[in-house]
Motif scaffolding. Structure first.
Motif, mmCIF file in Angstrom:
data_model
loop_
_atom_site.group_PDB
_atom_site.id
_atom_site.type_symbol
_atom_site.label_atom_id
_atom_site.label_comp_id
_atom_site.label_asym_id
_atom_site.label_seq_id
_atom_site.Cartn_x
_atom_site.Cartn_y
_atom_site.Cartn_z
ATOM 1 N N LEU A 174 1.040 -1.201 0.090
ATOM 2 C CA LEU A 174 -0.131 0.059 0.290
ATOM 3 C C LEU A 174 1.045 0.742 0.217
ATOM 4 O O LEU A 174 1.435 1.318 1.077
ATOM 5 C CB LEU A 174 -0.941 0.047 1.488
ATOM 6 C CG LEU A 174 -1.475 0.745 1.739
ATOM 7 C CD1 LEU A 174 -2.432 1.906 0.506
ATOM 8 C CD2 LEU A 174 -2.424 0.927 2.846
ATOM 9 N N ILE A 175 1.076 1.782 -1.436
ATOM 10 C CA ILE A 175 1.985 2.968 -1.146
ATOM 11 C C ILE A 175 1.096 3.851 -0.860
ATOM 12 O O ILE A 175 0.302 4.822 -2.046
ATOM 13 C CB ILE A 175 2.410 2.939 -2.332
ATOM 14 C CG1 ILE A 175 3.641 1.903 -2.867
ATOM 15 C CG2 ILE A 175 3.562 4.207 -2.887
ATOM 16 C CD1 ILE A 175 4.658 1.550 -1.631
ATOM 17 N N ASP A 176 1.257 4.912 0.295
ATOM 18 C CA ASP A 176 1.304 6.156 0.156
ATOM 19 C C ASP A 176 2.096 7.501 -0.265
ATOM 20 O O ASP A 176 2.530 7.758 0.743
ATOM 21 C CB ASP A 176 1.308 6.046 1.980
ATOM 22 C CG ASP A 176 0.158 7.630 2.266
ATOM 23 O OD1 ASP A 176 0.357 8.991 1.448
ATOM 24 O OD2 ASP A 176 -0.747 7.506 3.817
ATOM 25 N N VAL A 177 1.406 8.341 -1.041
ATOM 26 C CA VAL A 177 2.585 9.037 -2.151
ATOM 27 C C VAL A 177 2.072 10.974 -0.700
ATOM 28 O O VAL A 177 3.001 10.910 -1.040
ATOM 29 C CB VAL A 177 1.856 9.709 -3.108
ATOM 30 C CG1 VAL A 177 1.865 8.410 -3.947
ATOM 31 C CG2 VAL A 177 -0.050 10.124 -3.207
ATOM 32 N N ALA A 178 1.592 10.629 -0.128
ATOM 33 C CA ALA A 178 1.596 11.902 0.925
ATOM 34 C C ALA A 178 2.467 11.805 1.569
ATOM 35 O O ALA A 178 3.528 13.076 2.199
ATOM 36 C CB ALA A 178 0.378 11.912 1.872
ATOM 37 N N ASN A 179 3.005 10.509 2.257
ATOM 38 C CA ASN A 179 4.094 9.350 3.230
ATOM 39 C C ASN A 179 5.548 9.638 1.879
ATOM 40 O O ASN A 179 6.968 10.466 3.344
ATOM 41 C CB ASN A 179 4.201 8.237 3.782
ATOM 42 C CG ASN A 179 3.151 8.318 4.483
ATOM 43 O OD1 ASN A 179 2.537 9.374 4.895
ATOM 44 N ND2 ASN A 179 2.195 6.992 5.071
ATOM 45 N N LEU A 180 5.738 9.952 0.886
ATOM 46 C CA LEU A 180 6.691 9.587 0.501
ATOM 47 C C LEU A 180 6.985 11.687 0.175
ATOM 48 O O LEU A 180 8.522 11.871 0.127
ATOM 49 C CB LEU A 180 6.618 9.406 -1.232
ATOM 50 C CG LEU A 180 6.285 7.679 -1.271
ATOM 51 C CD1 LEU A 180 6.255 7.485 -2.805
ATOM 52 C CD2 LEU A 180 7.722 7.586 -1.100
ATOM 53 N N ASN A 183 8.855 12.325 3.904
ATOM 54 C CA ASN A 183 9.662 12.153 4.088
ATOM 55 C C ASN A 183 10.694 13.155 2.528
ATOM 56 O O ASN A 183 12.376 12.612 3.213
ATOM 57 C CB ASN A 183 9.603 10.909 3.525
ATOM 58 C CG ASN A 183 9.048 9.724 4.625
ATOM 59 O OD1 ASN A 183 8.817 10.352 5.315
ATOM 60 N ND2 ASN A 183 9.244 8.226 4.399
ATOM 61 N N HIS A 184 10.261 13.322 1.558
ATOM 62 C CA HIS A 184 10.456 14.256 0.857
ATOM 63 C C HIS A 184 11.564 15.539 2.018
ATOM 64 O O HIS A 184 11.994 16.034 1.659
ATOM 65 C CB HIS A 184 10.287 14.419 -0.323
ATOM 66 C CG HIS A 184 10.818 15.575 -1.278
ATOM 67 N ND1 HIS A 184 11.720 16.056 -2.251
ATOM 68 C CD2 HIS A 184 10.403 16.683 -1.554
ATOM 69 C CE1 HIS A 184 12.081 16.605 -1.946
ATOM 70 N NE2 HIS A 184 10.782 17.139 -2.480
ATOM 71 N N VAL A 185 10.315 15.928 2.387
ATOM 72 C CA VAL A 185 10.938 17.605 2.848
ATOM 73 C C VAL A 185 11.108 16.848 4.425
ATOM 74 O O VAL A 185 12.774 17.890 4.217
ATOM 75 C CB VAL A 185 9.175 18.199 4.146
ATOM 76 C CG1 VAL A 185 8.911 19.597 4.012
ATOM 77 C CG2 VAL A 185 8.323 18.448 2.071
ATOM 78 N N PRO A 191 11.336 11.690 -3.896
ATOM 79 C CA PRO A 191 9.839 10.737 -4.229
ATOM 80 C C PRO A 191 10.100 10.224 -5.416
ATOM 81 O O PRO A 191 9.655 8.731 -6.001
ATOM 82 C CB PRO A 191 8.620 11.441 -3.922
ATOM 83 C CG PRO A 191 9.443 12.828 -3.760
ATOM 84 C CD PRO A 191 11.180 12.612 -3.575
ATOM 85 N N SER A 192 10.329 10.610 -6.532
ATOM 86 C CA SER A 192 11.242 10.162 -8.335
ATOM 87 C C SER A 192 11.430 8.794 -8.095
ATOM 88 O O SER A 192 11.434 7.361 -7.903
ATOM 89 C CB SER A 192 10.827 10.797 -8.642
ATOM 90 O OG SER A 192 10.992 10.059 -10.469
ATOM 91 N N THR A 235 0.481 11.864 -9.854
ATOM 92 C CA THR A 235 1.115 11.487 -11.260
ATOM 93 C C THR A 235 2.057 10.671 -11.880
ATOM 94 O O THR A 235 1.969 10.071 -13.115
ATOM 95 C CB THR A 235 0.729 13.031 -11.383
ATOM 96 O OG1 THR A 235 0.296 13.635 -11.122
ATOM 97 C CG2 THR A 235 1.015 12.986 -13.355
ATOM 98 N N ASP A 236 2.820 11.220 -11.374
ATOM 99 C CA ASP A 236 4.611 10.693 -11.286
ATOM 100 C C ASP A 236 4.360 9.508 -11.437
ATOM 101 O O ASP A 236 4.029 8.033 -12.230
ATOM 102 C CB ASP A 236 5.673 10.717 -10.490
ATOM 103 C CG ASP A 236 7.111 10.024 -10.759
ATOM 104 O OD1 ASP A 236 7.065 9.419 -12.219
ATOM 105 O OD2 ASP A 236 7.613 9.957 -10.332
#
Length: 550
Positions: A174-180, A183-185, A191-192, A235-236
């Motif tokens: 289960l991939i949470d893009v908000a969590n990516l 962790n970027h910030v 994230p990419s 989108t990515d």
């Protein structure tokens, strides 16, 4: 994996609105908030309409040093069966520490904390996942979490860590893009790059949520609108792969239903934009390889991709080639990345993993660009000469053994002991005020500690709503002061009782009426049975008394 479509997190506060929302294909409910024998009417009606309901656990602690609690696993299984769910989900996190493994007091975090991306943590996590898989009646998917802090001495990136978890166990992701984005910030992670390293074929569905930034730290609040950077990551992801399902999470500060519907529409547009980019990439590839009649076939396939973009979320099969069901991964075959002909993400021939531009088939791990024989994956018996045996690895290769490189049990037991000590030291610093372990960012640990205390105060106010009524404006200050010296050792309801006991033993609150009301509240709940069977009536009386004194 069946196609889920577009969904939203079901919460009691928005239950009626969710039922009326157009285009909701499925919902996700917090498993611990659902009683199998007494399902909420709203969930029952949604199920009767054919809306899929997925239980989402938050308390299992699969990333912890202890083996999963049998009682919690049984409870999660009961919820999956009661809801007729196609899968259940949990988190790659630890939520408690201490106890017999460390001969120290048991501590509860009350929140999801990150596991170190190390060989020890990977070994323990994989064994815990296998235990959970054996106990659950449906497939399990595990979620990447948001983190305010990072562990020193990590040996893998997030993408590499998730790849190995899926590869070893066959678990879905289960991939949470908000969590990516978080962790970027907070940790400077790309994230990419994480998406490029993921085993896309293992993704069960995707989470999208909002948060806020304060003093350079991103807080994954689930209480704010989804920001543009999170949508861009979605989108990515959609430009690389069509996820079987996407879900909007919102846990508090709920807006009007129209605003939630607008956010869902924005999510659909982000998915469509990614699908269009995927089609363009296919067209560019077709233009470079097409010849004669073959070109027509490729352009027809690209046209199908455009139709998918118009339809939103796609998917339907978790693994397209060499399909490996989770049931088979429980000892019959390898993980999601093994199986006959299973391809690595981004490599249709199954030759190399993301970022592996050189070397023989399956020879190089992410980060091992030198192509040495020591980097050969244990599962690749047909690869380059000199393939190493499981257990003989060093460096990054040793940190990321494949599905057929399962460690010996004594190695896992030793890893549990080491992980237990590390997690207990960190959690003690976060909730009990002990010194911050060496290597951690002390400022960030302080931020995380305050966030845990604030969340604890908020949840106690929800499970015991009488306390803020009785204590008035002084509730939060009193609870945060209590939390500084009293770490949570059990659940939130026990925490609420302990807080009341603490105040009463200190002769607080100072107001005689409030102290009497708090004592009555505590007596009602601390005995073997309630003194009154009308909790709603008790709350109404307490509220009326408070208002009458203003």
């Amino acid at each position: 994996m069946e196609r889920l479509g577009t969904g939203i997190g079901w919460r009691p506060e928005i239950a009626d609105a969710v039922e009326r929302m157009p285009g909701i294909d499925w919902v996700e409910a917090v498993a611990e908030n659902v009683c199998p024998g007494h399902l909420p009417d709203s969930l029952r009606r949604l199920r009767e309409r054919g809306v899929t309901v997925v239980p989402h656990g938050v308390s299992l602690g699969l990333g912890g040093a202890d083996r999963p609690d049998a009682g919690r696993l049984t409870a999660l299984a009961e919820r999956a069966e009661a809801l007729g769910s196609p899968l259940v989900t949990e988190h790659i996190a630890f939520v408690r520490a201490g106890g017999p493994l460390t001969a120290s007091p048991h501590l509860e975090a009350g929140h999801l904390l990150p596991v170190p991306r190390t060989r020890d943590a990977l070994d323990v996590l994989c064994e815990n996942i296998r235990i959970a898989q054996d106990a659950l009646p449906v497939p399990l998917a595990v979620e990447n979490i948001a983190a305010l802090i990072g562990w020193p001495g990590e040996e893998m990136t997030e993408g590499q860590f998730l790849y190995e978890v899926a590869d070893r166990t066959g678990v879905r992701l289960l991939i949470d893009v908000a969590n990516l984005h978080t962790n970027h910030v907070n940790r400077g992670e790309d994230p990419s790059k994480a998406l490029a390293e993921l085993p896309l074929e293992a993704i069960a569905y995707v989470h999208v949520a909002g948060g806020f930034e304060r003093d350079g730290v991103w807080h994954d609040s689930h209480a704010h609108p989804v920001p543009r950077p999170v949508l861009d990551i979605l989108t990515d992801l959609a430009s690389r792969f069509s996820p079987p399902g996407v879900l909007l999470e919102r846990d508090e500060n709920f807006p009007a239903p129209a605003e939630l519907e607008h956010e869902l529409s924005t999510i659909r547009r982000a998915l469509e934009a990614g699908a269009v980019e995927r089609v363009k990439a296919e067209l560019r590839a077709a233009a470079g390889t097409a010849s004669g009649g073959r070109g027509g076939e490729l352009f027809a396939a690209a046209g199908a991709g455009r139709r998918e973009a118009a339809g939103g979320v796609g998917g339907g099969h978790l693994v397209q080639t060499g399909a490996v069901r989770q049931e088979g991964a429980r000892g019959v075959t390898g993980g999601a990345g093994s199986g006959t002909g299973a391809s690595r993400p981004g490599n249709e021939t199954g030759a190399t993993r993301p970022g592996d531009e050189t070397g023989a088939a399956g020879a190089i791990r992410p980060g091992d660009e030198t192509g040495t024989a020591g980097a050969t994956r244990p599962a690749d018996e047909t690869g380059a000469a000199g393939a190493i045996r499981p257990g003989d690895e060093t460096g990054t290769a040793g940190a990321t053994r494949g599905a057929f490189g399962r460690p010996h049990q004594e190695d896992v037991d030793g890893a549990r002991q080491r992980l237990a000590l590390a997690q207990a030291a960190l959690l003690s610093a976060l909730v009990a005020g002990t010194p911050v372990p060496e290597g951690f960012d002390r400022v960030r640990v302080g931020v995380q500690a305050r966030a845990l205390a604030a969340k604890r105060a908020d949840v106690v106010a929800k499970v015991a709503p009488e306390l803020p009524v009785i204590l008035g404006d002084g509730y939060r200050t009193a609870f945060l002061g209590y939390a500084q010296t009293h770490p949570m050792t059990s659940g939130y309801r026990r925490d609420a009782l302990s807080f009341a006991e603490h105040l009463l033993s200190a002769g607080r609150p100072g107001d005689t009426w409030a102290r009497r009301e708090l004592r009555e509240w505590w007596l009602e709940r601390s005995g073997p049975a309630p003194r009154s069977r009308r909790p709603a009536h008790r709350l109404a009386l307490a509220t009326r008394r408070v208002l009458s004194r203003r």
